[in-house]
Design a protein around this motif. Sequence first.
Motif, PDB file in Angstrom:
ATOM      1  N   HIS A 236     -87.427  84.692 -28.768  1.00  0.00           N
ATOM      2  CA  HIS A 236     -86.169  85.349 -29.159  1.00  0.00           C
ATOM      3  C   HIS A 236     -86.050  86.760 -28.583  1.00  0.00           C
ATOM      4  CE1 HIS A 236     -85.072  82.211 -32.020  1.00  0.00           C
ATOM      5  NE2 HIS A 236     -86.327  82.229 -32.454  1.00  0.00           N
ATOM      6  N   ILE A 238     -86.797  87.718 -25.276  1.00  0.00           N
ATOM      7  CA  ILE A 238     -86.666  87.826 -23.824  1.00  0.00           C
ATOM      8  C   ILE A 238     -85.386  88.617 -23.521  1.00  0.00           C
ATOM      9  CG2 ILE A 238     -86.514  86.548 -21.642  1.00  0.00           C
ATOM     10  CD1 ILE A 238     -89.111  86.015 -23.213  1.00  0.00           C
ATOM     11  N   PRO A 239     -85.480  89.704 -22.760  1.00  0.00           N
ATOM     12  CA  PRO A 239     -84.288  90.516 -22.474  1.00  0.00           C
ATOM     13  C   PRO A 239     -83.227  89.720 -21.700  1.00  0.00           C
ATOM     14  CG  PRO A 239     -86.295  91.703 -21.880  1.00  0.00           C
ATOM     15  CD  PRO A 239     -86.695  90.282 -22.166  1.00  0.00           C
ATOM     16  N   ASN A 240     -81.967  89.991 -21.978  1.00  0.00           N
ATOM     17  CA  ASN A 240     -80.877  89.350 -21.239  1.00  0.00           C
ATOM     18  C   ASN A 240     -79.705  90.327 -21.088  1.00  0.00           C
ATOM     19  OD1 ASN A 240     -79.394  89.309 -23.684  1.00  0.00           O
ATOM     20  ND2 ASN A 240     -80.407  87.384 -24.254  1.00  0.00           N
ATOM     21  N   LYS A 241     -78.632  89.867 -20.422  1.00  0.00           N
ATOM     22  CA  LYS A 241     -77.491  90.746 -20.126  1.00  0.00           C
ATOM     23  C   LYS A 241     -76.847  91.301 -21.397  1.00  0.00           C
ATOM     24  CE  LYS A 241     -76.119  88.778 -15.685  1.00  0.00           C
ATOM     25  NZ  LYS A 241     -75.144  87.900 -15.005  1.00  0.00           N
ATOM     26  N   ASP A 243     -78.220  92.384 -23.961  1.00  0.00           N
ATOM     27  CA  ASP A 243     -78.931  93.582 -24.431  1.00  0.00           C
ATOM     28  C   ASP A 243     -78.364  94.845 -23.780  1.00  0.00           C
ATOM     29  OD1 ASP A 243     -80.638  92.031 -25.982  1.00  0.00           O
ATOM     30  OD2 ASP A 243     -81.940  91.645 -24.265  1.00  0.00           O
ATOM     31  N   TRP A 244     -77.987  94.732 -22.493  1.00  0.00           N
ATOM     32  CA  TRP A 244     -77.431  95.885 -21.797  1.00  0.00           C
ATOM     33  C   TRP A 244     -76.104  96.298 -22.437  1.00  0.00           C
ATOM     34  CZ3 TRP A 244     -78.603 100.000 -19.733  1.00  0.00           C
ATOM     35  CH2 TRP A 244     -77.774 100.703 -18.856  1.00  0.00           C
ATOM     36  N   LYS A 262     -77.834  88.198 -30.643  1.00  0.00           N
ATOM     37  CA  LYS A 262     -78.400  86.949 -31.149  1.00  0.00           C
ATOM     38  C   LYS A 262     -79.353  87.271 -32.295  1.00  0.00           C
ATOM     39  CE  LYS A 262     -77.720  84.132 -27.043  1.00  0.00           C
ATOM     40  NZ  LYS A 262     -78.326  83.169 -26.121  1.00  0.00           N
ATOM     41  N   LYS A 269     -85.589  94.306 -29.882  1.00  0.00           N
ATOM     42  CA  LYS A 269     -86.437  93.851 -28.776  1.00  0.00           C
ATOM     43  C   LYS A 269     -87.303  94.994 -28.251  1.00  0.00           C
ATOM     44  CE  LYS A 269     -83.439  90.089 -27.235  1.00  0.00           C
ATOM     45  NZ  LYS A 269     -82.602  89.529 -26.167  1.00  0.00           N
TER      46      LYS A 269
END
Lengths: 391, 41
Positions: A236, A238-241, A243-244, A262, A269
């Motif tokens: 849960h 893992i960085p993704n877009k 987050d930005w 999410k 994170k």
Amino acid sequence: MKTKLFSAAMLVLATLLFNPVWAQESPTVDRTATGGAQTLEDIMRRQKQLETDDSFRSENLGNPADAAPITDQLGTRGGVSDSDNWRAIRYNEIEPTTQVRGPAADVLIQDGGMPWWKLREGPMITYGGGALLAIIGLLVVFYFVRGRIMIDGGPAGTTIERFKAVERFGHWLLAGSFIALGITGLLTLMGRSFLIPVIGHDAFATLATGSKWLHNNVAWAFMLGLVMTFVMWVAHNIPNKLDWQWIKAGGGIFTKGHPSAKKFNAGQKIIFWTVMILGVSVSLSGLSLLFPFQMPMFADTFGVINSILGTSFPTDLAPHEEMQYANIWHSIVAFVMMLAIIAHIYIGSVGMEGAFDAMGNGQVDLEWARQHHDLWVAEVEAKQGKGESSS
Amino acid sequence: MKVMISAFVAALVIAFAAPVVLNQFGWSSAQQTSTESVRLD
């Protein structure tokens, strides 16, 4: 503007001019009064960790050619005196043998103790303790400026399961042991300076012994909690877009709206990876300290860093140097973790309405969940619609 | 809250059990730094 630049440049130059680092060149010392042995000035320069020219000692290791005949008094010592022998040991010019067995037994003199102790008692306490007080002060100011982050429109009254019992168990195993480690670690580092003047030597001795026992043994619970939370939550985190987007919106702390997230938002994170990376590092350096001289790590680590970055960290470390590096690194990493965790504790308790419930009983208000983790709520509701359990 | 308290208790249980288990495996740091085979004669 030019005047300001000129003033700034003059300030920098003046600072450099009076910086003791620039005054490290070894002066020529008159040692006639001591017959060529070290003087008080030599000792004081060494204690201040200034550059010292030790050649008058390191090259004065005796001369076999000057040996008295074996029939003379002390003739059996040859041309080397006890002082010559000890100087040779200090400057690593002989291979000593000893009947003492055990790790590091062949290290007879190690010069790193004093700088390590001064770093531990000085900057480590000053900057580490200061940083802890600063983050607490900042959070108090933040609380009075921003206030408690409330649920917009109030709670819904219905709840949704945020964390299962096993997730909360892993979290509290990690959190409980970390708090115990933090308090006992601070007692060990700072107790001598701050507690002995207040409670006396006898009471502190008992407290320090108990702290050491708890610190050494509860560390295993911390490591277990670290593994549990990593296994349960890494997928849960893992960085993704998304987050930005969350970071650009500042997490919605100072705005009306709430950025989408999410199960874990970018802030969570960051805490997760901070705890995982620093947690592994503090555990490894802790194991190195827990089993003295059995797990040297810094020479190899420095070797890897040197090969990647082209730096020149020392790779030929005596066993005691390994322990000194492990101790200092353990303290630095622990302080950084404490800073992050104090902020985490704030936002998970008094800083945000409804946040503690997630780890309290695992059930959070549905409106809170929709505002802070809207995409996660949608996923859970979609799964429940299909008859699956939430996670 | 029950889960939180049970995790704290578990941390204490692990703390008390750790030295016993480590000794069973011969991993005591005290044993590693001394030896029985030092002879002075």
